[in-house]
Every structure is written in structure tokens, then in C-alpha cells.
Design a protein around this motif. Structure first.
Motif, PDB file in Angstrom:
ATOM      1  N   ARG A 209       1.118  -1.238   0.059  1.00  0.00           N
ATOM      2  CA  ARG A 209      -0.054  -0.175  -0.139  1.00  0.00           C
ATOM      3  C   ARG A 209       0.869   1.280  -0.183  1.00  0.00           C
ATOM      4  N   LYS A 210       1.865   1.323   0.859  1.00  0.00           N
ATOM      5  CA  LYS A 210       2.804   2.305   1.131  1.00  0.00           C
ATOM      6  C   LYS A 210       3.489   2.679  -0.525  1.00  0.00           C
ATOM      7  N   ASN A 211       3.970   1.677  -0.947  1.00  0.00           N
ATOM      8  CA  ASN A 211       4.634   1.830  -2.521  1.00  0.00           C
ATOM      9  C   ASN A 211       3.653   2.211  -3.541  1.00  0.00           C
ATOM     10  N   LEU A 212       2.429   1.617  -3.264  1.00  0.00           N
ATOM     11  CA  LEU A 212       1.387   2.098  -4.311  1.00  0.00           C
ATOM     12  C   LEU A 212       0.916   3.594  -3.994  1.00  0.00           C
ATOM     13  N   PHE A 213       0.953   4.204  -2.928  1.00  0.00           N
ATOM     14  CA  PHE A 213       0.901   5.333  -2.576  1.00  0.00           C
ATOM     15  C   PHE A 213       1.842   6.283  -3.214  1.00  0.00           C
ATOM     16  N   LEU A 214       3.269   5.782  -2.922  1.00  0.00           N
ATOM     17  CA  LEU A 214       4.335   6.619  -3.516  1.00  0.00           C
ATOM     18  C   LEU A 214       4.352   6.615  -4.854  1.00  0.00           C
ATOM     19  N   GLU A 215       3.886   5.357  -5.592  1.00  0.00           N
ATOM     20  CA  GLU A 215       3.957   5.422  -7.105  1.00  0.00           C
ATOM     21  C   GLU A 215       2.951   6.591  -7.641  1.00  0.00           C
ATOM     22  N   ARG A 216       1.492   6.367  -6.918  1.00  0.00           N
ATOM     23  CA  ARG A 216       0.433   7.445  -7.415  1.00  0.00           C
ATOM     24  C   ARG A 216       1.054   8.869  -7.217  1.00  0.00           C
ATOM     25  N   GLU A 217       1.800   9.179  -5.923  1.00  0.00           N
ATOM     26  CA  GLU A 217       2.332  10.534  -5.930  1.00  0.00           C
ATOM     27  C   GLU A 217       3.182  10.847  -7.025  1.00  0.00           C
ATOM     28  N   GLU A 218       3.983   9.953  -7.681  1.00  0.00           N
ATOM     29  CA  GLU A 218       5.022  10.309  -8.420  1.00  0.00           C
ATOM     30  C   GLU A 218       4.314  10.573  -9.884  1.00  0.00           C
ATOM     31  N   LEU A 219       3.365   9.584  -9.963  1.00  0.00           N
ATOM     32  CA  LEU A 219       2.495   9.972 -11.267  1.00  0.00           C
ATOM     33  C   LEU A 219       1.782  11.211 -11.294  1.00  0.00           C
ATOM     34  N   ILE A 220       1.113  11.470 -10.137  1.00  0.00           N
ATOM     35  CA  ILE A 220       0.589  13.014 -10.341  1.00  0.00           C
ATOM     36  C   ILE A 220       1.584  14.205 -10.563  1.00  0.00           C
ATOM     37  N   GLU A 221       2.507  13.795  -9.962  1.00  0.00           N
ATOM     38  CA  GLU A 221       3.676  14.946 -10.345  1.00  0.00           C
ATOM     39  C   GLU A 221       3.902  15.020 -11.641  1.00  0.00           C
ATOM     40  N   LYS A 222       4.320  13.678 -12.367  1.00  0.00           N
ATOM     41  CA  LYS A 222       4.420  13.688 -13.715  1.00  0.00           C
ATOM     42  C   LYS A 222       3.291  14.285 -14.450  1.00  0.00           C
ATOM     43  N   ALA A 223       1.889  14.048 -14.210  1.00  0.00           N
ATOM     44  CA  ALA A 223       0.885  14.582 -14.885  1.00  0.00           C
ATOM     45  C   ALA A 223       0.842  16.070 -14.702  1.00  0.00           C
ATOM     46  N   MET A 224       1.337  16.558 -13.598  1.00  0.00           N
ATOM     47  CA  MET A 224       1.165  17.923 -13.234  1.00  0.00           C
ATOM     48  C   MET A 224       2.057  18.842 -14.169  1.00  0.00           C
ATOM     49  N   VAL A 225       3.434  18.146 -14.455  1.00  0.00           N
ATOM     50  CA  VAL A 225       4.310  18.801 -15.224  1.00  0.00           C
ATOM     51  C   VAL A 225       3.868  18.624 -16.940  1.00  0.00           C
TER      52      VAL A 225
ATOM     53  N   GLU B  66       3.171  21.651 -19.361  1.00  0.00           N
ATOM     54  CA  GLU B  66       3.936  21.856 -20.205  1.00  0.00           C
ATOM     55  C   GLU B  66       3.047  22.210 -21.580  1.00  0.00           C
ATOM     56  N   GLU B  67       2.014  21.490 -21.590  1.00  0.00           N
ATOM     57  CA  GLU B  67       0.870  21.608 -22.632  1.00  0.00           C
ATOM     58  C   GLU B  67       0.372  23.112 -22.779  1.00  0.00           C
ATOM     59  N   GLU B  68       0.099  23.639 -21.573  1.00  0.00           N
ATOM     60  CA  GLU B  68      -0.188  24.951 -21.500  1.00  0.00           C
ATOM     61  C   GLU B  68       0.436  26.055 -21.891  1.00  0.00           C
ATOM     62  N   LEU B  69       1.799  25.941 -22.039  1.00  0.00           N
ATOM     63  CA  LEU B  69       2.815  26.852 -22.368  1.00  0.00           C
ATOM     64  C   LEU B  69       2.992  26.828 -23.774  1.00  0.00           C
TER      65      LEU B  69
END
Length: 184
Positions: free
Chosen positions: A161-177, A181-184
Motif C-alpha cells: 500500500r505504501k509503495n502504491l501510494f508513493l507511485e501514485r504521488e509520482e504519477l500525479i507529479e508527472k501529470a502536473m508537469v 508543459e501543454e499549457e505553455l
């Protein structure tokens, strides 16, 4: 609840100082990862290290690795297999089939009784470490195998569960980037 000494149920050895790994000039070398709970590094070792009379400890299945500086323990995962075990880790290989490796890894990492035993053994001033001969003699209070299995499974699920949470956080960060980038 059974009381046993760690040395009665497991083989316990210390990892190797990485600086002492020898290689010969004419030897074929291979790069290996040095095991760590934090950041891993790589080192060159001889493919046939046995010819140098040097036994380099490598992570194996169901091995428990205990860091003698941070006092954390983990059971080896598939990703860890074959990595070099450095000297700041103690290798615990269970001999007793009535002890769950998942439970023992949790017990050594989280149980208050084990932490109390460790506190009795600590030596040093700035960095407290544990003498391996004393570590072998630590008393363990072990429940039935059924209870060990349940605790071990719960701990594995908690880690997943902890690893999945960390992976989710990483994916959210990547999605935000990407969105930015798409908006620029």
C-alpha cells in the motif's frame, strides 16, 4: 509465546566492507549493485571471485537484512537478489522452518521487544552500532506460526500500500508537469 535466541533459529553473518573487495588485473570483471535501504551504488567485482579466495555475500531469497546503524530490517525482495551486502548490514538466514521470514523481518524492524533488546546492546559514541556476537544472542519472543503468518501478510500488504501510494504521488507529479508543459 516462545522465547528463543536469534542464533538458535538463524545463521547470522555481517556483510563485506566494499573497500575490501579484491579484483585481479587479468580477471574478467562485472558490475554489481551494492544493497542499501536508501541509495544504491555500483562496484566492480571479479566474475570468479572464488579464485581470489574471497566470499562476497550476495542477497538471496528469504534473507533478512538488518542495518546495524539505522536499526531497520527488511526481507529481501526479488529486485534485491544478487546485490552485494555491505558491512553495515547483518545477514539473517533462517534455519528454523517454524519461523516466518516475513514475520521475523517485521519483528526486527518494528517490535518494541526487539527494540528494547537492541538498546541493551548499543555501543559507541557518535554512531551507535551493535556487536554482531551480541546481536546473535538477542532474545526473541515468538508467537505461533499461524500468528506469525498473519502479521507477516499484514505487513506485506502495508508495504505494498505504501509503495502504491508513493507511485501514485509520482504519477500525479508527472501529470502536473505534462499539463503545465501543454499549457505553455
Amino acid at each position: 509465546m516462545r522465547k528463543r535466541k536469534l542464533e538458535d533459529i538463524a545463521d547470522i553473518v555481517q556483510g563485506i566492507p566494499v573497500s575490501r573487495i579484491r579484483t585481479g588485473e587479468a580477471m574478467e570483471l562485472e558490475e554489481r549493485i551494492v544493497y542499501s535501504f536508501e541509495s544504491e551504488s555500483k562496484v566492480l567485482i571479479a566474475k570468479n571471485g572464488d579464485k581470489l579466495g574471497q566470499k562476497i555475500p550476495l542477497v538471496e531469497r528469504d534473507m533478512i537484512l538488518f542495518n546495524i546503524v539505522s536499526y531497520n530490517a527488511k526481507k529481501a525482495t526479488e529486485k534485491d537478489l544478487g546485490k552485494i551486502v555491505p558491512s553495515n548490514y547483518v545477514i539473517v538466514r533462517l534455519r528454523d522452518r517454524n519461523i516466518s521470514p516475513d514475520y521475523l523481518a517485521w519483528y526486527m524492524d518494528q517490535a518494541e521487544g526487539f527494540k528494547r533488546e537492541l538498546n541493551k546492546l548499543r555501543q559507541g559514541s557518535a554512531v551507535l552500532s551493535i556487536p554482531i556476537n551480541e546481536f546473535r544472542k538477542i532474545d526473541l519472543r515468538l508467537p505461533s506460526l499461524e500468528v506469525q503468518d498473519r502479521i507477516g501478510k499484514i505487513n506485506k500488504l502495508k508495504e505494498r500500500r505504501k509503495n502504491l501510494f508513493l507511485e501514485r504521488e509520482e504519477l500525479i507529479e508527472k501529470a502536473m508537469v505534462i499539463i503545465n508543459e501543454e499549457e505553455l
